[in-house]
Design a protein around this motif. Structure first.
Motif, PDB file in Angstrom:
ATOM      1  N   GLY A 153       5.030  13.491  -1.004  1.00  0.00           N
ATOM      2  CA  GLY A 153       3.959  14.076  -0.212  1.00  0.00           C
ATOM      3  C   GLY A 153       3.020  13.072   0.429  1.00  0.00           C
ATOM      4  N   VAL A 154       3.449  11.811   0.555  1.00  0.00           N
ATOM      5  CA  VAL A 154       2.588  10.798   1.176  1.00  0.00           C
ATOM      6  C   VAL A 154       3.005  10.588   2.630  1.00  0.00           C
ATOM      7  CG1 VAL A 154       2.308   9.675  -1.063  1.00  0.00           C
ATOM      8  CG2 VAL A 154       4.026   8.811   0.536  1.00  0.00           C
ATOM      9  N   ASP A 155       2.166   9.927   3.365  1.00  0.00           N
ATOM     10  CA  ASP A 155       2.437   9.657   4.775  1.00  0.00           C
ATOM     11  C   ASP A 155       3.706   8.807   4.904  1.00  0.00           C
ATOM     12  OD1 ASP A 155       2.204   7.945   7.337  1.00  0.00           O
ATOM     13  OD2 ASP A 155       0.648   9.452   7.635  1.00  0.00           O
ATOM     14  N   ALA A 181       3.650   5.510  -5.791  1.00  0.00           N
ATOM     15  CA  ALA A 181       3.476   5.381  -7.241  1.00  0.00           C
ATOM     16  C   ALA A 181       2.414   6.354  -7.751  1.00  0.00           C
ATOM     17  CB  ALA A 181       3.086   3.948  -7.593  1.00  0.00           C
ATOM     18  N   GLN A 182       1.272   6.393  -7.060  1.00  0.00           N
ATOM     19  CA  GLN A 182       0.192   7.285  -7.496  1.00  0.00           C
ATOM     20  C   GLN A 182       0.624   8.748  -7.449  1.00  0.00           C
ATOM     21  OE1 GLN A 182      -2.964   6.064  -4.833  1.00  0.00           O
ATOM     22  NE2 GLN A 182      -3.780   4.581  -6.295  1.00  0.00           N
ATOM     23  N   ALA A 183       1.415   9.094  -6.440  1.00  0.00           N
ATOM     24  CA  ALA A 183       1.901  10.470  -6.336  1.00  0.00           C
ATOM     25  C   ALA A 183       2.833  10.828  -7.488  1.00  0.00           C
ATOM     26  CB  ALA A 183       2.617  10.680  -4.998  1.00  0.00           C
ATOM     27  N   TYR A 232       0.834  -1.207   0.000  1.00  0.00           N
ATOM     28  CA  TYR A 232       0.000   0.000   0.000  1.00  0.00           C
ATOM     29  C   TYR A 232       0.872   1.262   0.000  1.00  0.00           C
ATOM     30  CZ  TYR A 232      -3.637  -3.322   1.448  1.00  0.00           C
ATOM     31  OH  TYR A 232      -4.504  -4.379   1.532  1.00  0.00           O
ATOM     32  N   GLN A 233       1.962   1.227   0.765  1.00  0.00           N
ATOM     33  CA  GLN A 233       2.868   2.369   0.792  1.00  0.00           C
ATOM     34  C   GLN A 233       3.462   2.601  -0.591  1.00  0.00           C
ATOM     35  OE1 GLN A 233       4.409   4.105   4.069  1.00  0.00           O
ATOM     36  NE2 GLN A 233       4.298   5.555   2.362  1.00  0.00           N
ATOM     37  N   ALA A 234       3.884   1.536  -1.248  1.00  0.00           N
ATOM     38  CA  ALA A 234       4.461   1.666  -2.586  1.00  0.00           C
ATOM     39  C   ALA A 234       3.436   2.213  -3.575  1.00  0.00           C
ATOM     40  CB  ALA A 234       4.988   0.312  -3.060  1.00  0.00           C
TER      41      ALA A 234
END
Length: 297
Positions: A252-254, A190-192, A184-186
């Motif tokens: 910019g993700v957690d 990736a989406q960012a 999920y982190q990856a």
């Protein structure tokens, strides 16, 4: 039902419990089911299962009762007024090992035989030869009911200690949930960066498949307490983890989960293990940290 069919009761009709009951119906067993809330047994009843009005009634209907509930507390609540004398309970609910041992003692005080199980598949895998279930508890009880339990999945007996099946099961869950969270982190990173989960799936699968080789290579040295940094050094690994952390931060993700990883690797280096294998981190993990909420309930 075939002429040699034996009665089996199933308490708890979530997806796993319903799948268990279905396997036994397929095998021609007389199946009694109970669930706290109504409406989950319709398909099973249409196939010939019997509905018990209470959990106590379900236990009384069969010598062997399988339990698939949220945890040990739910088992005790459901069977609080049941006569367990001479019955066999197989608790296939997930819980901590200490609770498995406590429930085994509780069941024994009430005259029941008790086995703990950890199911290593999702509901769709039940009844398939490649699936398995960890089982622990009295060996004579296991052997007496092994043919029936093996219908669900190949049973892997782990010894008399009723907590051991949950130890093995939860170890698998440590690997599973950390791997899923890593995925999920990856995906978030990736989406960012304008990618999709489908874009990275082939590479994620390759990495997941390769992990078995890393485990197999590391285990003998770990058991021998040899942590020489020949193939990889902790300092190098710490630098890599920092790169992962900053890649996520730049996207910019957690980064909370990755920060925890980076902190662990930094501690290893600061403890003087930078030239050793990253397996030195096991010692830091074993040294302890504050107990997780609910641990040792």
């Amino acid at each position: 039902m075939n002429e040699n069919s034996a009665g089996v009761s199933v308490i708890g009709l979530g997806p796993m419990g319903r799948a268990m009951a279905a396997v036994y119906l397929d095998a021609g067993h007389r199946v009694t089911v109970w669930n706290r809330s109504a409406g989950k047994d319709g398909e099973l009843l249409a196939r010939g299962a019997h509905r018990a009005a209470t959990a106590a009634e379900a236990v009384a209907a069969s010598d062997l009762t399988l339990v698939s509930l949220i945890d040990a507390g739910a088992l005790r609540t459901a069977l609080g007024d049941a006569d367990l004398t001479g019955r066999v309970l197989v608790n296939l609910s997930s819980d901590v090992p200490g609770q498995a041992r406590a429930v085994a003692a509780w069941a024994a005080e009430r005259g029941a035989s008790y086995l703990t199980g950890g199911v290593n598949t999702d509901p769709d895998g039940l009844g398939k030869p490649e699936s398995s279930i960890f089982v622990s508890g009295p060996e004579e009880v296991y052997e007496a009911h092994r043919p029936v339990l093996d219908l669900l999945a190949a049973t892997d007996y782990r010894g008399a200690d009723p907590g051991l099946a949950q130890v093995y099961y939860q170890l698998n869950m440590v690997l599973f949930w950390t791997a899923m969270t890593g995925f999920y982190q990856a995906v978030a990173v990736a989406q960012a960066n304008g990618l999709t989960a489908a874009d990275i799936l082939p590479y994620a699968r390759y990495t997941a498949d390769s992990m078995g080789l890393f485990y197999a290579g590391a285990a003998p040295a770990i058991d021998a307490d040899v942590h020489e940094g020949l193939a990889e050094r902790l300092a190098m690994c710490a630098a890599s983890v920092e790169h992962v952390l900053h890649t996520a931060a730049d996207a910019g993700v957690d980064t909370g989960i990755l920060q925890a990883h980076a902190d662990l690797y930094r501690r290893g280096v600061e403890a003087g293990f930078g030239a050793d294998s990253s397996s030195r981190l096991i010692g830091l993990l074993r040294a302890g940290a504050p107990a997780a909420p609910g641990a040792g309930r």
